[in-house]
Design a protein around this motif. Structure first.
Motif, short mmCIF file in Angstrom:
data_model
loop_
_atom_site.label_atom_id
_atom_site.label_comp_id
_atom_site.label_asym_id
_atom_site.label_seq_id
_atom_site.Cartn_x
_atom_site.Cartn_y
_atom_site.Cartn_z
N VAL A 137 -4.55 -12.26 -16.37
CA VAL A 137 -5.51 -13.30 -15.99
C VAL A 137 -5.66 -13.31 -14.47
O VAL A 137 -4.68 -13.16 -13.73
CB VAL A 137 -5.03 -14.68 -16.49
N GLU A 155 -11.79 -17.17 -15.82
CA GLU A 155 -12.62 -17.27 -17.02
C GLU A 155 -12.27 -18.49 -17.86
O GLU A 155 -12.50 -18.50 -19.07
CB GLU A 155 -12.49 -16.00 -17.85
N GLU A 157 -9.22 -19.68 -18.40
CA GLU A 157 -7.93 -19.57 -19.08
C GLU A 157 -6.95 -20.65 -18.59
O GLU A 157 -7.04 -21.13 -17.47
CB GLU A 157 -7.29 -18.20 -18.83
N ILE A 172 -8.14 -20.57 -23.82
CA ILE A 172 -9.31 -20.68 -22.93
C ILE A 172 -9.91 -22.05 -23.16
O ILE A 172 -10.22 -22.44 -24.28
CB ILE A 172 -10.35 -19.59 -23.22
#
Length: 392
Positions: A137, A155, A157, A172
């Motif tokens: 990540v 994103e 996460e 997420i």
């Protein structure tokens, strides 16, 4: 459960610098920058002039014609003194606006984000570093609590790991959106147990169960939430947004209680005074830190306006006892204020993008750390609170 740096202009050797070295003139700079040498063929003064003239501070809103009026009266107050510089702590950041990447832990260590999506720990006693976590990540935010670490990604996460780097929970969050960044995440205990707070670009702050990462409370705002802070009595939550105003909601009901008006761009720093639930500090891309007293009404004007020198004010922190408040600009400068009046300031004048700042928590041996993120001279700068002169 209990719970894109600009390249530098010289190459630095990884050698610790201590206050005694500077006093003996073994080096001519606390960061180890070899001014006026073949490695750095410029003086400190001339580079400072150049940086002030050419540094580009990112703005999301048009620059206003009127200037802020700074409330600071004294800029050379020596609250802290240089103690050491640690180039083995290779500090960095992942997102150019998210600079809360240096943090103090309950184990008296400093966590910092380093290259390769890795979080390292620096021990100020042994002067050694160790890798805590590497992740696929892209880590932009993180926080530790006892033996656990929560990380937020580009994103959307959210990961919880132990301090051996083992991932325990991984989800997420955020609604479907083109930019789902988890801008800020942290553990806290609101009196009903440990929670995780996550701030996201979908305009929401989520309060989550760390064991399941299920959302227990949710606060919605008018724009992307860059950071949020909960007052020390857990009655209010303040949010720094992609907006010129700062909004405060009731932590229990979610109703908006205050709108703070005065900044001219997007806000990225927000922190409550640790002992006074009426005082809030904010930092903004307009290059200004502001101090607010929410007793002044629902639509509040700033109590103090504290101007930076060169960049956006992206990160700020109070010392544990509330005696000091500091803010870091995107590059070079850190300001430390005496919170009794906010008119006395110490300016730390360094070189390089700043990845984060933090105070330690021992009031009788208070230290302050600055992460400088630069390809050539990234390091962790350590300052120590000066002992008060005795009056006889």
């Amino acid at each position: 459960m209990e719970i894109e740096s600009k390249p530098g202009e010289f190459t630095q050797e990884s050698t610790n610098i201590h206050s005694r070295d500077v006093c003996r003139h073994d080096c001519n700079d606390i960061q180890g920058i070899p001014w006026n040498t073949s490695a750095m063929n410029i003086s400190r003064r001339n580079l400072r002039i150049r940086r002030l003239r050419t540094y580009h501070a990112y703005r999301s809103c048009p620059i206003p014609e009127e200037n802020f009026v700074d409330n600071t009266l004294y800029n050379d107050c020596p609250f802290f003194e240089f103690n050491a510089n640690h180039p083995q702590a290779e500090c960095c950041y992942k997102h150019f606006q998210l600079r809360n990447c240096v943090q103090y832990t309950n184990d008296n260590e400093i966590l910092y984000l380093s290259r390769g999506n890795s979080i390292f720990s620096f021990n100020p006693f042994s002067r050694k570093t160790r890798k805590i976590k590497s992740s696929a990540v892209d880590i932009v935010s993180y926080h530790s609590w006892n033996n656990y670490l929560v990380c937020g990604g580009l994103e959307g996460e959210l990961q919880i790991s132990d301090l051996e780097g083992n991932t325990i929970k991984d989800i997420i969050i955020a609604d479907e959106d083109s930019t789902k960044i988890t801008n800020h995440c942290e553990f806290f205990n609101d009196g009903n147990g440990v929670k995780v707070m996550a701030c996201n670009n979908d305009k929401k702050v989520r309060i989550m169960d760390p064991n399941t990462l299920e959302t227990q409370l949710q606060f919605e705002f008018i724009a992307c939430v860059n950071k949020a802070a909960i007052s020390y009595d857990y009655s209010l939550i303040a949010a720094a947004l992609d907006d010129e105003d700062v909004y405060i909601q009731d932590y229990r009901t979610g109703q908006m209680t205050h709108k703070l008006t005065g900044h001219k761009d997007y806000t990225f720093g927000v922190a409550w005074h640790p002992n006074n639930g009426n005082i809030l500090a904010t930092g903004n891309q307009d290059g200004v830190g502001m101090i607010w007293d929410i007793r002044k009404g629902t639509e509040v004007q700033p109590l103090h306006t504290l101007c930076g020198f060169m960049g956006s004010v992206l990160n700020l922190a109070f010392s544990e006892n509330g005696e000091f408040m500091a803010f870091s600009e995107s590059g070079d400068f850190v300001s430390i204020y005496d919170t009794r009046s906010f008119d006395e300031r110490q300016v730390i004048d360094g070189f390089g993008e700043i990845s984060g700042i933090c105070f330690t928590k021992e009031p009788n041996s208070l230290y302050f750390y600055i992460g400088y993120a630069d390809d050539s001279f990234n390091s962790l700068l350590e300052l120590r609170k000066k002992e008060s002169d005795l009056d006889f």
